[in-house]
Design a protein around this motif. Structure first.
Motif, PDB file in Angstrom:
ATOM      1  N   SER A   1     -17.399 -24.820  21.137  1.00 22.39           N
ATOM      2  CA  SER A   1     -17.138 -26.151  21.685  1.00 22.39           C
ATOM      3  C   SER A   1     -17.644 -26.258  23.118  1.00 22.39           C
ATOM      4  O   SER A   1     -18.190 -27.296  23.521  1.00 22.39           O
ATOM      5  N   GLY A   2     -17.495 -25.195  23.914  1.00 22.64           N
ATOM      6  CA  GLY A   2     -18.001 -25.212  25.279  1.00 22.64           C
ATOM      7  C   GLY A   2     -19.510 -25.403  25.319  1.00 22.64           C
ATOM      8  O   GLY A   2     -20.035 -26.174  26.132  1.00 22.64           O
ATOM      9  N   GLN A   3     -20.211 -24.717  24.433  1.00 25.51           N
ATOM     10  CA  GLN A   3     -21.663 -24.864  24.357  1.00 25.51           C
ATOM     11  C   GLN A   3     -22.046 -26.269  23.900  1.00 25.51           C
ATOM     12  O   GLN A   3     -22.921 -26.908  24.473  1.00 25.51           O
ATOM     13  N   ASP A   4     -21.375 -26.721  22.853  1.00 24.39           N
ATOM     14  CA  ASP A   4     -21.709 -28.015  22.263  1.00 24.39           C
ATOM     15  C   ASP A   4     -21.492 -29.151  23.257  1.00 24.39           C
ATOM     16  O   ASP A   4     -22.328 -30.048  23.405  1.00 24.39           O
ATOM     17  N   ILE A   5     -20.354 -29.110  23.950  1.00 25.72           N
ATOM     18  CA  ILE A   5     -20.035 -30.154  24.923  1.00 25.72           C
ATOM     19  C   ILE A   5     -20.985 -30.093  26.108  1.00 25.72           C
ATOM     20  O   ILE A   5     -21.455 -31.125  26.605  1.00 25.72           O
ATOM     21  N   SER A   6     -21.316 -28.893  26.555  1.00 26.50           N
ATOM     22  CA  SER A   6     -22.267 -28.746  27.671  1.00 26.50           C
ATOM     23  C   SER A   6     -23.628 -29.343  27.317  1.00 26.50           C
ATOM     24  O   SER A   6     -24.258 -30.025  28.140  1.00 26.50           O
ATOM     25  N   ILE A   7     -24.070 -29.101  26.089  1.00 31.14           N
ATOM     26  CA  ILE A   7     -25.364 -29.625  25.639  1.00 31.14           C
ATOM     27  C   ILE A   7     -25.333 -31.144  25.585  1.00 31.14           C
ATOM     28  O   ILE A   7     -26.324 -31.819  25.896  1.00 31.14           O
ATOM     29  N   GLU A   8     -24.173 -31.717  25.228  1.00 28.71           N
ATOM     30  CA  GLU A   8     -24.025 -33.184  25.254  1.00 28.71           C
ATOM     31  C   GLU A   8     -24.043 -33.721  26.676  1.00 28.71           C
ATOM     32  O   GLU A   8     -24.662 -34.739  26.969  1.00 28.71           O
ATOM     33  N   LEU A   9     -23.357 -33.029  27.563  1.00 29.34           N
ATOM     34  CA  LEU A   9     -23.211 -33.504  28.938  1.00 29.34           C
ATOM     35  C   LEU A   9     -24.520 -33.465  29.719  1.00 29.34           C
ATOM     36  O   LEU A   9     -24.742 -34.288  30.615  1.00 29.34           O
ATOM     37  N   VAL A  10     -25.386 -32.507  29.405  1.00 27.15           N
ATOM     38  CA  VAL A  10     -26.577 -32.280  30.226  1.00 27.15           C
ATOM     39  C   VAL A  10     -27.490 -33.503  30.284  1.00 27.15           C
ATOM     40  O   VAL A  10     -28.258 -33.683  31.242  1.00 27.15           O
ATOM     41  N   ASP A  11     -27.387 -34.381  29.290  1.00 24.36           N
ATOM     42  CA  ASP A  11     -28.237 -35.580  29.264  1.00 24.36           C
ATOM     43  C   ASP A  11     -27.685 -36.732  30.085  1.00 24.36           C
ATOM     44  O   ASP A  11     -28.406 -37.698  30.352  1.00 24.36           O
ATOM     45  N   VAL A  12     -26.397 -36.661  30.466  1.00 22.20           N
ATOM     46  CA  VAL A  12     -25.817 -37.768  31.246  1.00 22.20           C
ATOM     47  C   VAL A  12     -25.299 -37.331  32.610  1.00 22.20           C
ATOM     48  O   VAL A  12     -25.268 -38.130  33.554  1.00 22.20           O
ATOM     49  N   ALA A  13     -24.884 -36.076  32.729  1.00 24.20           N
ATOM     50  CA  ALA A  13     -24.335 -35.594  33.998  1.00 24.20           C
ATOM     51  C   ALA A  13     -25.448 -35.283  34.993  1.00 24.20           C
ATOM     52  O   ALA A  13     -26.588 -35.004  34.610  1.00 24.20           O
TER      53      ALA A  13
ATOM     54  N   GLU B   1     -25.303 -32.649  37.051  1.00 26.47           N
ATOM     55  CA  GLU B   1     -25.449 -31.203  36.872  1.00 26.47           C
ATOM     56  C   GLU B   1     -24.341 -30.712  35.934  1.00 26.47           C
ATOM     57  O   GLU B   1     -23.226 -31.240  35.959  1.00 26.47           O
ATOM     58  N   VAL B   2     -24.667 -29.707  35.141  1.00 27.92           N
ATOM     59  CA  VAL B   2     -23.671 -29.033  34.302  1.00 27.92           C
ATOM     60  C   VAL B   2     -23.677 -27.555  34.661  1.00 27.92           C
ATOM     61  O   VAL B   2     -24.727 -26.900  34.624  1.00 27.92           O
ATOM     62  N   HIS B   3     -22.509 -27.039  35.007  1.00 31.74           N
ATOM     63  CA  HIS B   3     -22.356 -25.626  35.376  1.00 31.74           C
ATOM     64  C   HIS B   3     -21.391 -24.982  34.397  1.00 31.74           C
ATOM     65  O   HIS B   3     -20.196 -25.283  34.398  1.00 31.74           O
ATOM     66  N   MET B   4     -21.901 -24.110  33.536  1.00 36.07           N
ATOM     67  CA  MET B   4     -21.050 -23.433  32.559  1.00 36.07           C
ATOM     68  C   MET B   4     -20.575 -22.100  33.135  1.00 36.07           C
ATOM     69  O   MET B   4     -21.379 -21.268  33.557  1.00 36.07           O
TER      70      MET B   4
ATOM     71  N   SER C   1     -26.224 -17.020  23.435  1.00 36.47           N
ATOM     72  CA  SER C   1     -27.106 -17.029  22.278  1.00 36.47           C
ATOM     73  C   SER C   1     -28.524 -17.427  22.682  1.00 36.47           C
ATOM     74  O   SER C   1     -28.740 -18.060  23.733  1.00 36.47           O
ATOM     75  N   GLU C   2     -29.458 -17.068  21.834  1.00 32.51           N
ATOM     76  CA  GLU C   2     -30.852 -17.429  22.094  1.00 32.51           C
ATOM     77  C   GLU C   2     -31.022 -18.947  22.127  1.00 32.51           C
ATOM     78  O   GLU C   2     -31.759 -19.488  22.943  1.00 32.51           O
ATOM     79  N   GLY C   3     -30.281 -19.631  21.249  1.00 29.15           N
ATOM     80  CA  GLY C   3     -30.370 -21.088  21.196  1.00 29.15           C
ATOM     81  C   GLY C   3     -29.916 -21.737  22.488  1.00 29.15           C
ATOM     82  O   GLY C   3     -30.579 -22.643  23.012  1.00 29.15           O
ATOM     83  N   LEU C   4     -28.777 -21.261  23.038  1.00 25.36           N
ATOM     84  CA  LEU C   4     -28.272 -21.827  24.291  1.00 25.36           C
ATOM     85  C   LEU C   4     -29.211 -21.488  25.440  1.00 25.36           C
ATOM     86  O   LEU C   4     -29.442 -22.318  26.338  1.00 25.36           O
ATOM     87  N   SER C   5     -29.772 -20.284  25.424  1.00 22.74           N
ATOM     88  CA  SER C   5     -30.711 -19.885  26.466  1.00 22.74           C
ATOM     89  C   SER C   5     -31.923 -20.820  26.502  1.00 22.74           C
ATOM     90  O   SER C   5     -32.400 -21.207  27.580  1.00 22.74           O
ATOM     91  N   LYS C   6     -32.401 -21.224  25.334  1.00 22.09           N
ATOM     92  CA  LYS C   6     -33.541 -22.151  25.264  1.00 22.09           C
ATOM     93  C   LYS C   6     -33.172 -23.510  25.840  1.00 22.09           C
ATOM     94  O   LYS C   6     -33.969 -24.141  26.544  1.00 22.09           O
ATOM     95  N   VAL C   7     -31.936 -23.974  25.541  1.00 25.08           N
ATOM     96  CA  VAL C   7     -31.490 -25.272  26.069  1.00 25.08           C
ATOM     97  C   VAL C   7     -31.432 -25.227  27.591  1.00 25.08           C
ATOM     98  O   VAL C   7     -31.890 -26.144  28.271  1.00 25.08           O
ATOM     99  N   ILE C   8     -30.866 -24.140  28.129  1.00 19.07           N
ATOM    100  CA  ILE C   8     -30.758 -24.010  29.581  1.00 19.07           C
ATOM    101  C   ILE C   8     -32.143 -23.992  30.230  1.00 19.07           C
ATOM    102  O   ILE C   8     -32.370 -24.616  31.265  1.00 19.07           O
ATOM    103  N   SER C   9     -33.077 -23.319  29.588  1.00 22.05           N
ATOM    104  CA  SER C   9     -34.431 -23.211  30.159  1.00 22.05           C
ATOM    105  C   SER C   9     -35.152 -24.564  30.198  1.00 22.05           C
ATOM    106  O   SER C   9     -36.063 -24.769  31.001  1.00 22.05           O
ATOM    107  N   LYS C  10     -34.733 -25.488  29.347  1.00 22.60           N
ATOM    108  CA  LYS C  10     -35.380 -26.800  29.281  1.00 22.60           C
ATOM    109  C   LYS C  10     -34.743 -27.844  30.195  1.00 22.60           C
ATOM    110  O   LYS C  10     -35.242 -28.958  30.318  1.00 22.60           O
TER     111      LYS C  10
ATOM    112  N   HIS D   1     -26.765 -24.963  34.468  1.00 29.88           N
ATOM    113  CA  HIS D   1     -26.669 -23.678  35.154  1.00 29.88           C
ATOM    114  C   HIS D   1     -25.561 -22.822  34.536  1.00 29.88           C
ATOM    115  O   HIS D   1     -24.548 -23.333  34.081  1.00 29.88           O
ATOM    116  N   LEU D   2     -25.757 -21.515  34.593  1.00 32.57           N
ATOM    117  CA  LEU D   2     -24.803 -20.557  34.039  1.00 32.57           C
ATOM    118  C   LEU D   2     -24.168 -19.765  35.177  1.00 32.57           C
ATOM    119  O   LEU D   2     -24.864 -19.332  36.103  1.00 32.57           O
TER     120      LEU D   2
END
Length: 423
Positions: A220-232, A234-237, A245-254, A259-260
């Protein structure tokens, strides 16, 4: 002590909660010949799956014992398990034309499935909606567990009329994804900006252009962060582990605004959030995606059942308190299982015990089993708050064998860990 074979009996049983576990409990109890009343605080079936968009007036951190909002589902949530393993054994979660036909459908589709289940088996006649349970306690404290009766006090939320009734047995099926579990952070009580638990997160829009700290990197933390990144802004997890995960790492890189961070060390009154590595930011909001605790604020067992660091105990097979069984039982306590079939197994076993078709081991044997289970978890290095996290198909098979229901081996290849963003 519960060891004598009983003749078939019909009991008056109160089931608390009309979510998946409560609905299947009511069905199995009635099938076994019991008289059932199912008390549900909301206006419809579904429990956690009955989405509630209006969270106004709810305690943002969920610190009050009785919460106004039960469901923790956010608007975009999709199932994390395929529909093939989400149904009950004799009522599969089938694709229906004109509805969400995906293998990992939305939460709305599962609610519709539960409504279909309720209608198909005629469960509605047993349910009292808009009824909040305020108190459950023993009628005569000190009598033998076989003779126990339970006082249940409930309130009709519309008329505010209070009703007190006596039942032969109570099945607690109130779920475990409503009461927020919060971390202990220095300065948390004096931090003056917005803090909330994901229990009342619904959409990203309220966080538009804000600097948001998301605590926890669970699904849920990952999912909500991915939702927030388009409107916030900054998002700091922030989380205990920076292994992602590799999937979350790709999202962060884009996303340059994602930020982690390691864990939070302190919160300052001016809005500053300082992490254990010494870095800090000024934040507008903190969103705690830190999980949930077990809570039964209505239940008085004279401390024969307690919740200690998220361990509900003592419970034989996560279901029966030895001193009060079988007249008091819990359904839906275990986590990290294939939920619906397991709830069904629990419901069948409870119904058969109450009718006398099955019997429990003696008090001594049940307590010995519980002690050995605790010791095995401790030896494996599993913390107490993970007591009810099963993650074991073999255990589910053995549980099913106790009441003669189909095993879980056929589901083993179907079940898989996936992201909440699974299409």
């Amino acid at each position: 002590m519960v060891s004598e074979t009983l003749q078939s009996q019909t009991k008056n049983v109160c089931v608390i909660g009309a979510g998946p576990s409560g609905l299947v409990a009511a069905r199995e109890l009635r099938k076994e010949g019991h008289r059932v009343v199912l008390l549900e605080q909301n206006h419809d079936v579904g429990g956690q799956w009955l989405y509630e968009s209006n969270v106004e007036g709810e305690d943002p951190l969920g610190k009050k014992p009785f919460l106004k909002v039960h469901s923790s589902i956010y608007e975009s949530l999709r199932l994390t398990s395929p529909r093939e393993i989400m149904g009950f054994t004799d009522f599969p979660f089938l694709v229906k034309k004109g509805r969400d036909m995906k293998r990992f459908p939305s939460h709305t589709e599962l609610l519709m499935y539960l409504r279909d289940f309720c209608e198909h088996f005629g469960l509605g006649e047993m349910i009292r909606f808009n009824t909040r349970v305020d108190y459950v306690g023993m009628l005569d404290y000190g009598v033998c567990s076989n003779d126990l009766k339970w006082v249940v006090r409930s309130e009709d939320k519309k008329s505010e009329k209070t009703v007190e009734e006596v039942f032969d047995a109570v099945v607690v099926a109130t779920g475990h994804y409503s009461q927020p579990r919060l971390p202990s952070i220095q300065g948390m009580d004096t931090w003056k900006r917005k803090q909330m638990h994901s229990h009342i997160y619904r959409t990203p829009e309220p966080f538009r252009n804000e600097i948001v700290v998301v605590v926890g990197n669970s699904l849920s933390g990952q999912d909500i962060s991915i939702e927030l990144v388009d409107v916030a802004k900054e998002v700091h997890m922030s989380s205990r582990s920076l292994n992602i995960s590799e999937g979350l790492s790709k999202v962060i890189s884009k996303h340059a605004n994602f930020h982690l961070h390691p864990q939070i060390e302190t919160l300052q009154e001016d809005g500053r959030v300082t992490f254990v590595d010494g870095s800090s930011i000024l934040a507008d909001s903190i969103l705690y995606c830190t999980g949930y605790s077990y809570a039964f604020p209505f239940l008085d067992t004279k401390e024969m059942v307690v919740v200690d660091d998220d361990r509900v105990g003592p419970l034989y097979e996560h279901t029966f308190p030895p001193s009060l069984a079988p007249s008091l039982s819990f359904i839906g306590i275990p986590r990290k299982i294939i939920g619906f079939p397991f709830f069904e197994s629990q419901a069948i076993w409870i119904a058969q015990l109450l009718s006398g078709k099955k019997v429990l081991p003696s008090w001594e044997e049940m307590m010995k089993s519980i002690k050995e289970f605790y010791q095995s978890r401790e030896a494996a290095g599993i913390p107490k708050h993970c007591t009810h996290e099963i993650a074991n198909f073999g255990y589910c098979d053995k549980y099913g064998d106790k009441c003669g229901v189909p095993t879980y081996r056929r589901m083993e290849e179907t079940a898989m860990p996936i992201s909440l963003n699974q299409p």
